[in-house]
Structure formats: C-alpha cells, structure tokens
Design a protein around this motif. Structure first.
Motif, PDB file in Angstrom:
ATOM      1  N   THR A 672     -25.012  21.788 -36.286  1.00  0.00           N
ATOM      2  CA  THR A 672     -24.301  20.838 -35.900  1.00  0.00           C
ATOM      3  C   THR A 672     -23.311  21.404 -34.990  1.00  0.00           C
ATOM      4  O   THR A 672     -23.099  20.652 -33.844  1.00  0.00           O
ATOM      5  CB  THR A 672     -23.423  20.361 -37.345  1.00  0.00           C
ATOM      6  OG1 THR A 672     -22.461  21.304 -37.544  1.00  0.00           O
ATOM      7  CG2 THR A 672     -24.196  19.778 -38.214  1.00  0.00           C
ATOM      8  N   ASN A 673     -22.884  22.739 -34.912  1.00  0.00           N
ATOM      9  CA  ASN A 673     -21.987  23.384 -33.754  1.00  0.00           C
ATOM     10  C   ASN A 673     -20.753  22.539 -33.496  1.00  0.00           C
ATOM     11  O   ASN A 673     -20.290  22.240 -32.648  1.00  0.00           O
ATOM     12  CB  ASN A 673     -22.835  23.286 -32.553  1.00  0.00           C
ATOM     13  CG  ASN A 673     -24.060  24.367 -32.566  1.00  0.00           C
ATOM     14  OD1 ASN A 673     -24.141  25.171 -33.238  1.00  0.00           O
ATOM     15  ND2 ASN A 673     -24.922  24.004 -31.818  1.00  0.00           N
ATOM     16  N   ASP A 674     -20.050  22.015 -34.710  1.00  0.00           N
ATOM     17  CA  ASP A 674     -18.866  21.335 -34.682  1.00  0.00           C
ATOM     18  C   ASP A 674     -17.988  22.106 -35.745  1.00  0.00           C
ATOM     19  O   ASP A 674     -17.047  21.646 -36.476  1.00  0.00           O
ATOM     20  CB  ASP A 674     -19.103  19.843 -35.024  1.00  0.00           C
ATOM     21  CG  ASP A 674     -19.801  19.742 -36.352  1.00  0.00           C
ATOM     22  OD1 ASP A 674     -20.207  20.887 -37.034  1.00  0.00           O
ATOM     23  OD2 ASP A 674     -19.791  18.443 -36.631  1.00  0.00           O
ATOM     24  N   TYR A 675     -17.893  23.434 -35.808  1.00  0.00           N
ATOM     25  CA  TYR A 675     -17.059  24.127 -36.691  1.00  0.00           C
ATOM     26  C   TYR A 675     -15.528  24.271 -36.295  1.00  0.00           C
ATOM     27  O   TYR A 675     -15.514  24.442 -35.186  1.00  0.00           O
ATOM     28  CB  TYR A 675     -17.796  25.549 -36.885  1.00  0.00           C
ATOM     29  CG  TYR A 675     -19.342  25.444 -36.931  1.00  0.00           C
ATOM     30  CD1 TYR A 675     -20.024  24.819 -37.664  1.00  0.00           C
ATOM     31  CD2 TYR A 675     -20.298  26.159 -36.032  1.00  0.00           C
ATOM     32  CE1 TYR A 675     -21.343  24.619 -37.760  1.00  0.00           C
ATOM     33  CE2 TYR A 675     -21.673  26.245 -35.959  1.00  0.00           C
ATOM     34  CZ  TYR A 675     -22.168  25.260 -36.878  1.00  0.00           C
ATOM     35  OH  TYR A 675     -23.408  25.411 -36.918  1.00  0.00           O
ATOM     36  N   VAL A 676     -14.803  24.237 -37.337  1.00  0.00           N
ATOM     37  CA  VAL A 676     -13.351  24.259 -37.242  1.00  0.00           C
ATOM     38  C   VAL A 676     -12.740  25.494 -38.195  1.00  0.00           C
ATOM     39  O   VAL A 676     -13.280  25.697 -39.214  1.00  0.00           O
ATOM     40  CB  VAL A 676     -12.874  22.991 -37.886  1.00  0.00           C
ATOM     41  CG1 VAL A 676     -11.213  22.926 -37.677  1.00  0.00           C
ATOM     42  CG2 VAL A 676     -13.416  21.836 -37.088  1.00  0.00           C
ATOM     43  N   PRO A 677     -12.005  26.187 -37.478  1.00  0.00           N
ATOM     44  CA  PRO A 677     -11.161  27.071 -38.124  1.00  0.00           C
ATOM     45  C   PRO A 677     -10.533  26.465 -39.467  1.00  0.00           C
ATOM     46  O   PRO A 677     -10.100  25.443 -39.537  1.00  0.00           O
ATOM     47  CB  PRO A 677     -10.394  27.897 -37.268  1.00  0.00           C
ATOM     48  CG  PRO A 677     -10.958  27.425 -35.870  1.00  0.00           C
ATOM     49  CD  PRO A 677     -11.356  26.450 -36.004  1.00  0.00           C
ATOM     50  N   TYR A 678     -10.239  27.572 -40.226  1.00  0.00           N
ATOM     51  CA  TYR A 678      -9.435  27.086 -41.518  1.00  0.00           C
ATOM     52  C   TYR A 678      -8.154  26.815 -41.135  1.00  0.00           C
ATOM     53  O   TYR A 678      -7.429  25.884 -41.925  1.00  0.00           O
ATOM     54  CB  TYR A 678      -9.432  28.296 -42.511  1.00  0.00           C
ATOM     55  CG  TYR A 678     -10.765  28.425 -43.284  1.00  0.00           C
ATOM     56  CD1 TYR A 678     -11.280  27.564 -44.360  1.00  0.00           C
ATOM     57  CD2 TYR A 678     -11.731  29.557 -42.767  1.00  0.00           C
ATOM     58  CE1 TYR A 678     -12.505  27.971 -44.839  1.00  0.00           C
ATOM     59  CE2 TYR A 678     -13.172  29.596 -43.420  1.00  0.00           C
ATOM     60  CZ  TYR A 678     -13.259  28.907 -44.339  1.00  0.00           C
ATOM     61  OH  TYR A 678     -14.563  28.980 -44.873  1.00  0.00           O
ATOM     62  N   HIS A 679      -7.309  27.594 -40.345  1.00  0.00           N
ATOM     63  CA  HIS A 679      -5.921  27.214 -40.247  1.00  0.00           C
ATOM     64  C   HIS A 679      -5.765  26.867 -38.407  1.00  0.00           C
ATOM     65  O   HIS A 679      -4.948  27.711 -37.850  1.00  0.00           O
ATOM     66  CB  HIS A 679      -5.123  28.354 -40.762  1.00  0.00           C
ATOM     67  CG  HIS A 679      -5.295  28.621 -42.053  1.00  0.00           C
ATOM     68  ND1 HIS A 679      -4.350  27.921 -42.953  1.00  0.00           N
ATOM     69  CD2 HIS A 679      -5.711  29.366 -42.840  1.00  0.00           C
ATOM     70  CE1 HIS A 679      -4.777  28.250 -44.220  1.00  0.00           C
ATOM     71  NE2 HIS A 679      -5.429  29.112 -43.989  1.00  0.00           N
ATOM     72  N   LYS A 680      -6.245  25.905 -38.415  1.00  0.00           N
ATOM     73  CA  LYS A 680      -6.309  25.360 -36.920  1.00  0.00           C
ATOM     74  C   LYS A 680      -4.886  25.083 -36.338  1.00  0.00           C
ATOM     75  O   LYS A 680      -4.391  25.771 -35.362  1.00  0.00           O
ATOM     76  CB  LYS A 680      -7.213  24.181 -36.755  1.00  0.00           C
ATOM     77  CG  LYS A 680      -7.321  23.812 -35.153  1.00  0.00           C
ATOM     78  CD  LYS A 680      -8.405  22.718 -34.912  1.00  0.00           C
ATOM     79  CE  LYS A 680      -8.398  22.291 -33.660  1.00  0.00           C
ATOM     80  NZ  LYS A 680      -9.464  20.988 -33.132  1.00  0.00           N
ATOM     81  N   GLU A 681      -4.257  24.376 -37.297  1.00  0.00           N
ATOM     82  CA  GLU A 681      -2.758  24.100 -36.873  1.00  0.00           C
ATOM     83  C   GLU A 681      -1.954  25.130 -36.580  1.00  0.00           C
ATOM     84  O   GLU A 681      -0.891  24.963 -35.859  1.00  0.00           O
ATOM     85  CB  GLU A 681      -2.339  23.223 -37.706  1.00  0.00           C
ATOM     86  CG  GLU A 681      -2.060  23.641 -39.372  1.00  0.00           C
ATOM     87  CD  GLU A 681      -3.500  23.922 -40.164  1.00  0.00           C
ATOM     88  OE1 GLU A 681      -3.203  24.417 -41.104  1.00  0.00           O
ATOM     89  OE2 GLU A 681      -4.431  23.375 -39.558  1.00  0.00           O
ATOM     90  N   ASP A 682      -2.162  26.208 -37.336  1.00  0.00           N
ATOM     91  CA  ASP A 682      -1.315  27.418 -37.171  1.00  0.00           C
ATOM     92  C   ASP A 682      -1.836  28.398 -36.183  1.00  0.00           C
ATOM     93  O   ASP A 682      -1.023  29.541 -36.070  1.00  0.00           O
ATOM     94  CB  ASP A 682      -1.232  28.093 -38.566  1.00  0.00           C
ATOM     95  CG  ASP A 682      -0.370  27.334 -39.786  1.00  0.00           C
ATOM     96  OD1 ASP A 682       0.788  26.889 -39.353  1.00  0.00           O
ATOM     97  OD2 ASP A 682      -1.144  27.046 -40.585  1.00  0.00           O
ATOM     98  N   LYS A 683      -2.768  28.311 -35.633  1.00  0.00           N
ATOM     99  CA  LYS A 683      -3.613  29.095 -34.666  1.00  0.00           C
ATOM    100  C   LYS A 683      -3.672  30.636 -35.296  1.00  0.00           C
ATOM    101  O   LYS A 683      -3.514  31.549 -34.532  1.00  0.00           O
ATOM    102  CB  LYS A 683      -2.748  29.181 -33.245  1.00  0.00           C
ATOM    103  CG  LYS A 683      -2.935  27.895 -32.544  1.00  0.00           C
ATOM    104  CD  LYS A 683      -2.543  27.954 -31.343  1.00  0.00           C
ATOM    105  CE  LYS A 683      -2.775  27.007 -30.217  1.00  0.00           C
ATOM    106  NZ  LYS A 683      -2.257  27.038 -28.753  1.00  0.00           N
ATOM    107  N   VAL A 684      -4.084  30.448 -36.661  1.00  0.00           N
ATOM    108  CA  VAL A 684      -4.410  31.685 -37.129  1.00  0.00           C
ATOM    109  C   VAL A 684      -6.053  32.057 -37.129  1.00  0.00           C
ATOM    110  O   VAL A 684      -6.684  31.220 -37.550  1.00  0.00           O
ATOM    111  CB  VAL A 684      -3.982  31.775 -38.412  1.00  0.00           C
ATOM    112  CG1 VAL A 684      -4.273  33.012 -39.173  1.00  0.00           C
ATOM    113  CG2 VAL A 684      -2.604  31.686 -38.475  1.00  0.00           C
ATOM    114  N   ALA A 685      -6.381  33.341 -36.917  1.00  0.00           N
ATOM    115  CA  ALA A 685      -7.698  33.774 -37.110  1.00  0.00           C
ATOM    116  C   ALA A 685      -7.712  34.678 -38.047  1.00  0.00           C
ATOM    117  O   ALA A 685      -7.178  35.791 -37.920  1.00  0.00           O
ATOM    118  CB  ALA A 685      -8.120  34.277 -35.567  1.00  0.00           C
TER     119      ALA A 685
END
Length: 949
Positions: A672-685
C-alpha cells in the motif's frame, strides 16, 4: 429435453439480440452516467489520490467514480441493478446456444457467468468506502473468473466468423490492457510518479469498455433466437459445429489440437489434482530438510554432524538392491505413506528428533518418486502425467509460499501459532495418496525397441541432479531470483510482490511448452538460450538480470519432461541415486561459497556463485546430451488415446487455476505504501537493531510472527535486521522482510543479495526510503561484511540510516579495515545519520574509537553502557531522547537495542538525564516491557529505559 413448440403459440416474439443490446446499454450507462455526474459535481475530489491531486491528476479511476460519493454512486448502482436482468438472460441464452450432448464445458461456463454476475453485484454494492476488504474480494473474484469466461466463450463460439473475430480482438485488448494497467499502478503506488494514476485510470476504464464489449458480441449469435424461445436454426441441439469443433477437425494430429474437446469427467480431474498434491508434498518435504539441517550449524558455529541428514536425498541409490526395487516399483503407496511422517514432524518438539523424522520422510519420498517414475516407463501417457504433476507440484509449492509470505505452511518449522496448516496438509496428503494409487503401476519394459540406443546413464544422472538443484535453488520461491537482482531504492527492477507472479507464470508456461514440444525444449538451441539467461541472472541486476531469470525458469520446467523421460530408461539407482548425489554436492558447493570461513576448503570456492551456476548448467547440458541419444532411437511418443488427451487437459486446467491464484495473491499482497510512524505528532523516530538468527528461534520454529509482535509493541519506526538473508536452499529460500514489512506496514530493503555471499542485512522503515546503496566492506580473510546506506524522509527531513554487520571475532584485520571504511562512509554524509550495527568490539576500546571519531562524526547513544560487545546504535546531528535494551526471549540469541530521536530539533550541546515522568508521553518507551515484561521480553541491563532532554 428438447423444447416443444407449435406454430402460432408465440404471442410476443422478441429477437434474442435485444438481450445483448439491453445488457450493453444498461452497463455502459451505469459507468458513463457515474463518470459524467462525478466529473460535473466532484471533479477535484474524485481525481485526488493519496499522493497527488489536480492538476497533476486530472481523470478519476473507476473505483473513485462509482464508489466514493453521492449521487454518482447511486446512478451507477441503479443502472447496474437494471443490467442484472439482461445479464442473467444473456448467460442463460449463451448456455442454450452452446449446450451439446455429453459436453460439460457449457455448464461450467454458465456457472462461471453466474458467478461473475453475483460478484459484480458484490463489488458494486459493497464499495471500497464501505468495506475495503470485501470490495477487493468481490473485485478479485470477478477478475479471476473473467479468464475462464473469456476462454470458454471463445472455445464455444458458434462458427460465426464475424463474432469470433470481434471476440478475439476484444479479449486481446482486455488482457493486453492489464500490462500497462499494472505498470502505471506500480508507477503510482511504488514510485509515486505524478500523473501515473491518471494514465492508470484510462486503462482501467478501457477494461470496462472491452469487458462489456466482449459480451455485446453475443448479439451476433443471439439473432438466431426468438423469445419466447423458438430455436429457428437448431443450434441449441448441437446441429451446427462450433468454432472449437472446426479447429479440432483442422488441427487433428497436432499437439494442441488433441488436448481439449474430448469430454470432461470430475473423477478424472480429481485424480489429476491428487497427483499434483502428492508432488506438492514431495517438494514441501524436499525443501524443508535444508532448513532443519541449517539450525544445527547455526548453534555450533560450524560443522555440527547433523549435516549428514542431507544424504537422505541419495536414498534412491538403495534401489540397486533388487528386493527393495521390486517392492518400491510394485507398491509405491507404501513409501508414499511413510513419507507423510514428515508432515507429522511438527508434533515433535525436540529439534534433533524433528530433523530425524523429516530425514526419514525425505528418504522415503525420494525412493517413492524414483521408483514410481521407473515403474511407469512402459506407459508414455502415465509417465507424462507423473512428470507434469511433479512440475505442477513445484509450482504449487511456490504459490503456497507466495501466499504465505515465503513460508510453506506444511513445513516442520511451522505450526498453528506461527501460520502453519499442518493438520490440513496431512489430511489432504492421506486422501491424495489413497486416490492416486488406486491404479497399479504398469511396471513394464521400455517404450522403445530393445535394440534402440540409450544415452549414458551417468550423463542422464548429471542432468537430473543439475535440474533438481536449479529448480530448488532458484524456483522453489518466487522471490529468490528477484532478490538476486535487487539493488535498493529507488526501485529500478522487479519487486517480490507483485512480480513474483511473473516467475510463476514463466514456470507454468515452460512446463506446458515442454510437454507439447519436447523436441524443441530438449534441443541445444534451447539449452544455449537458457545458458544466456543464466549468465544474465548471475551477472546483471534490475530488469536485465530478471529477464534472464525468467528465460531460465521457462527452460528448466520445459526441459524437465525431456530429462526425466530419458533418466527412466536407466536403472533408477544409477539415474536417480547418482543424480541426487550430484544435487547434494551442489548444495554443499552453494553453501561453501558463502560459509567459507567455517568449513574445510571453503576459501577455494569463496564468492564463486558463478562457478555454481556454470556447474549446474553443464550438468543439465550433460542430461540434454544423453536425452538426445535416447530420443534418436526413433521412439518418438505420440498421444493418440482420447483418455490421454483428456488427462493433459485436466492438468492444464489445474495449472491455469494456479496461475489465477498467483495473480490474485499478487493483487491482495500489493504494497500500500501509505505507512505512518507511531508518533507522528511528536516527530519522534524510534529505531532499533536486532540480530535475528535467520528467522529460526531457539526451538527451531519459524519466528517471523513473534518478531513482528515485539517490533510492533516496541513501536519501532525503523529497525535494522542482521543475519537475515534466507535465500538459499539451507535456509528454505525465504524472505522474512515480506512478513514483517506487510504486517507492520513498513518499507523494506535487503542486501546485498544472496549472490553477493553475505549473511544479510535488512532495513524496515515506516518512513519512505528515498535512496539506498548496498556495500560490501573490505574482508580479505573472513566472512563478507554487508551494509545498507539508506536515506529516509523523516517528517520532511532527510536522515541517513546505515545498517551494518562487521566480520567475526577471529579476523581482527578484517574488522579494522571495515571500521575505517565505515567511518569514512559515515563521515562523508552531511545529513543527520544513525548507525544500527553489529560491531564486535568493547565500548571505548579498539575499533570502537574508529567508529566513534572525528572522522565519522558519530556519537554513541549511551557511552556509559559498558555491557555491550556486538550491537551498537551511533548517531550524529540528531537529538536523542531515549535508549533501552530489550531481552529477546527464545526468538534468537541477541537482544534488541532501541533508541529514540526527535526529528527537526537541533542537537543540544549539553544533555541531562531526566526521569521518565518528566518526558512527554510520545517520547516514552512502552510500559508493556517493564518489570517481568510480556512473553519473555523486558527491559534489562538497566532497570528502566534511559532518557535525555
């Protein structure tokens, strides 16, 4: 019963062609009205996709037009409801038109037509907005059923040249459109090319036009009908020849012309399916043994002694014993039943005992297969069926792995908890053996004159050994050859899904070709072309290498009937015993080229996959030479019996069904190539490094699902996996990144590939991988050190990530050179960078000070963590906020190390440790792993994760 009618009985007479015109008009009106209304009311909304909108995209897809918004969806559904009446009438009239005495095909096609009608209603009224999964299920079912409907209509067409011409044109346009359709979908979904979805939409709409147009051609045939139904030409009673009849008369005596049209019996197709399933079990056991053997040298870090289990492959040499040969050829059912013990091996918990039971099963399976083929040597048709079933069994095995993300569901490393279908596999195995062994083998003499020439039994054995090795090492998984040619991002070649279906298609096409045209398949010209394909696969990357692989796949299945038919002319102990011995040698050869640091004589063949490929092709060439001598005796087989013709057709039906399944699997599994990080709102990797021991846990079970669970619970956005290359016979030709990437919703990169002779590294990322480069670091003495240097788009900022596995402890010079190479590589990047690594050094000592240095610019995520030897996380130009170490339970022998970074904030000059309660929620590690943790995973070494501000 023939219809009864009297002149003057009809009150209203309507020509049958109006059923076709009504169906065509209502169907086209459904789609076109939705398109016009949608373009008028919601243009910018329905051309918008996940990547682009107007003006980059300016024409809507079918699904966006008919399913997303009111009122266009209602227009579509109303007219489709109107279409349903003429559609049912069309299917009924087609059956009346084509039905003939003693013919099952018209009934089957009518059933397919009804099935398509119902599934059309499914994807029409359950839109992707309502329920995406069920919408896809109905849509895929409809598309899969289109192939037998189209081919069946062509085969049953009345001898109306105009109608046949239009059907061929529209069918060719329909299936030809699938190629650019898939291409532009990949351009949109994988490469994110602006405007590609608009081009995809045009081809999608073209499919609709061609599909409805194909059924509209029935108007040219239905003008022979009047409703209430009066047959004015007698076609419904089989008085006129169909196109298929004409073709069969014209093509009588030719291979393809002899295949179809000889009746259809369900009992016989069940027999064919049972034969194919037996061979699926054969290939499943055959491919499972290497995985079980591999477990032991992993733990011993060298030769363990259990490697002797592969000698079970050589068991046909025991057929040199006359009494055993007699029993095996006259009663192969006994050995087939004994081989099913391998499907019960999953019940054995002890790894060594599970290996022993599987070894016994493989030995019995090999004896049964060799003896069965030898016993059928007097009957060319039954021998052909056995060989065809053997090829179909390999394709079934590859499709099963394709559907289950490269694990065979009936392997002994599988069970219910990790995705195994062992009980069902065993039940079907018992039923298949009972069904397929109702007839005794012919056990007769040769099918050519006794004075005829035979090729060399030794050369025939070489051909069998080389063929088996090539099929196992390259074709037992649809992604293996793709991994050979993969070179990282951006995507410039095939990817495992959907292009694995192309490998399966090439195999099926080759098998059919080899059965119909054995003279061509067994020629030196074909061998030369295949050798070129093997060279391209070995020496080139991307599409060029893969095209060579497809040529080789086609050839291997095509030449299989030729080589096997030649081998059965000789003693089974010689032809198959010696052949399997060569196969075993080639297994060791292809392991030695990468495991040279751990095996005697390994440096002699270090990194010589090219030698392995040359030896394989020369062995096949020897078999071709022997077969040419055998076939020169003048004993060319011809199938003349109607039963034999039917038998071929059944296997082709099975093969066609398998190809449709592979296409459906490719569609369902398309990324699907529409993946979202777990803590997008905090800009954490959140990043991690883990050495995963080739996806086998401490108890010899496939561990991908357990790995997936802990990675998901740790909320890892990026993880490096080491010891991850399983694309060899001894590792089962598996790809663990497929399971993890699809289930976790992550992009995946792996490399360098299996033909680059490393133990593998892989990168999984929630963030798009903009670019990646694969490296082989200096390794003059020891094992090769792989590295992936990738650039990720993290919240709009480019961040480099390097995944690296250094050489082993015994080679200090290798490790020193590798540390210098990697330090220069990291120092050359001006972007923020994270190293996820296996360094084999103590903190603050030796090569550590090369990795963490002014040259590299890297910092240790926690220099105070003294209890490390292998795994390290280093970084530069990033703000670190957390670090933790997590125990691995019994999944592997190495812990998981995890780090947290904030993207977009400057790296502070002075950091201070903070307690967890002072950290924002999005920057904390999951509390699930505190204390005793869950399922054996917990924070260890430290009592709790460490945080910095």
């Amino acid at each position: 019963m023939a219809p009864k009618f009297k002149d003057g009985d009809a009150v209203v007479a309507v020509n049958g062609k109006w059923v076709s015109w009504a169906h065509t008009a209502a169907a086209y009106m459904a789609f076109l009205s939705a398109l016009v209304v949608g373009m008028s009311l919601h243009f910018t909304k329905i051309v918008q996709n996940e990547h682009y909108g107007f003006p980059d995209e300016w024409f809507p897809s079918v699904s966006a037009t008919i399913g997303d918004r009111y009122p266009e969806r209602s227009f579509f559904q109303v007219f489709i409801a109107i279409t349903s009446g003429p559609r049912f009438a069309l299917v009924f009239l087609w059956y009346i038109l084509t039905s003939r005495p003693n013919s099952t095909l018209p009934k089957f096609i009518a059933g397919v037509g009804l099935f398509r009608t119902f599934t059309c209603g499914g994807w029409t009224y359950v839109t992707s907005t309502d329920d995406h999964d069920w919408h896809d299920i109905f849509m895929i079912s409809y598309l899969v059923a289109t192939l037998p409907w189209t081919l069946g209509c062509l085969a049953l067409s009345p001898n109306n040249r105009r109608a046949v011409k239009y059907r061929k044109i529209l069918a060719s346009c329909f299936f030809g459109t699938l190629v650019p359709l898939i291409y532009y979908f990949i351009q949109h979904k994988v490469h994110k090319v602006a405007g590609a979805y608009t081009k995809y939409a045009f081809f999608e709409w073209s499919l609709i036009l061609f599909d409805v147009g194909f059924d509209a051609v029935t108007a040219l045939d239905f003008d022979a009908f009047e409703i209430v139904v009066r047959d004015v030409k007698g076609i419904s009673r089989g008085q006129l020849k169909t196109t298929a009849d004409s073709v069969l008369d014209k093509e009588k005596g030719k291979p393809v012309g002899n295949t179809f049209g000889e009746g259809f019996f369900w009992t016989e197709i069940i027999d064919a399916a049972a034969e194919a399933y037996n061979m699926f079990v054969f290939w499943s056991l055959w491919t499972a043994l290497g995985v079980l053997v591999w477990y032991f040298p992993l733990w011993h870090m060298g030769i363990s002694g259990y490697e002797l289990a592969i000698l079970s492959y050589v068991s046909p040499i025991l057929l040199a014993i006359p009494s055993l040969k007699s029993v095996a050829t006259r009663n192969p059912r006994l050995f087939h039943f004994l081989s099913l013990s391998g499907l019960l091996a999953y019940k054995v918990q002890n790894p060594a005992n599970r290996l022993f039971l599987t070894t016994f099963a493989v030995a019995c399976s090999c004896i049964a297969w060799a003896a069965m083929l030898y016993a059928e040597r007097a009957s060319s048709s039954r021998l052909e069926s056995r060989v065809f079933a053997w090829g179909v069994g390999l394709i079934m095995s590859s499709i099963a792995k394709f559907a289950c993300k490269t694990n065979n569901p009936i392997w002994p490393i599988m069970h219910a908890e990790n995705g195994g279908w062992n009980k069902l596999g065993l039940l079907l195995g018992v039923l298949a053996i009972l069904r397929s062994h109702r007839r005794l083998p012919t056990n007769g003499g040769n099918y050519f004159p006794s004075s005829g020439k035979k090729g060399s039994s030794l050369l025939a054995a070489f051909g069998i050994g080389g063929l088996l090795f090539a099929m196992h090492s390259l074709l037992s998984d649809s992604s293996t050859m793709i991994s050979w040619v993969w070179e990282g991002y951006p995507v410039r070649g095939p990817i495992a899904v959907p292009h694995g279906a192309l490998t399966i298609l090439a195999m099926g096409a080759g098998l059919v070709y080899g059965l119909y045209y054995p003279g061509v398949a067994g020629s030196w010209t074909a061998f030369g072309i295949a050798s070129v394909g093997a060279a391209l696969l070995t020496c080139y990357s991307h599409w060029t290498g893969f095209y060579g692989g497809l040529v080789l796949a086609f050839y291997l299945l095509a030449v299989a009937p030729v080589l096997v038919s030649s081998a059965v002319c000789h003693s089974p102990a010689k032809a198959f015993g010696i052949g399997f011995l060569l196969y075993t040698f080639l297994i060791l050869f292809h392991v030695w080229v990468v495991a040279y640091a751990f095996v005697p004589g390994g440096p002699l063949v270090r990194e010589h996959t090219d030698w392995v490929m040359i030896t394989t092709m020369l062995s096949i060439g020897a078999g071709v030479f022997s077969a040419a001598v055998t076939n020169s005796s003048g004993s060319k087989r011809k199938i003349v019996s109607p039963n034999d013709k039917r038998q071929r057709s059944y296997f082709i039906y099975i093969l066609a069904t398998l190809q449709l399944i592979s296409i459906a699997v490719a569609y369902v599994r398309f990324p699907t190539n529409d993946y979202v990080p777990y803590h997008k709102e905090d800009k954490v990797a959140t990043v991690g490094i883990w050495t995963v021991h080739f996806g086998l846990d401490n108890d010899m079970w496939s561990s991908e699902r357990r790995m997936r669970n802990v990675i998901q619970e740790l909320e890892l956005d990026v993880i490096g996996l080491l010891e991850s290359d399983n694309q060899r016979i001894i590792m089962g030709n598996r790809d663990m990144t497929q399971v993890l990437a699809e289930d976790l919703g992550m992009y995946a990169d792996f490399g360098p590939g299996p033909n680059k002779h490393t133990w593998g590294s892989a990168l999984l990322s929630k963030f798009p991988i903009v670019n990646s480069t694969h490296h082989l670091l200096p390794s003059p003495v020891g094992e090769l050190a792989p590295a992936i240097h990738a650039t990720l788009d993290m919240y709009g900022e480019l961040v480099d990530v390097v995944v690296f596995h250094s050489g082993q402890e015994e080679d200090p010079e290798d490790r020193r050179l590798q540390s210098e190479y990697l330090a220069k590589l990291m120092g050359s990047s001006s972007r923020p960078l994270i190293l996820l690594s296996y360094l084999v050094t103590k903190p603050l000592e030796g090569n550590y000070n090369t990795y963490v240095s002014e040259l590299s610019g890297m910092k240790d995520i926690d220099p105070t963590d003294w209890d490390r030897w292998c795994e390290y996380i280093l970084y530069k130009k990033l703000k670190r906020t957390g670090y933790a170490r997590v125990s691995r339970d019994s999944i592997t022998d190495t812990e998981i190390q995890v780090g947290k970074f904030v993207i977009g904030e400057p790296e502070p000059e002075n950091e201070m440790r903070l307690p967890e309660e002072m950290m924002p929620e999005g920057r904390r590690f999951p509390g699930l792993f505190r204390g005793n943790g869950v399922r054996g995973h917990r924070y260890h070494v430290f009592d709790e994760p460490r945080y910095w501000q």
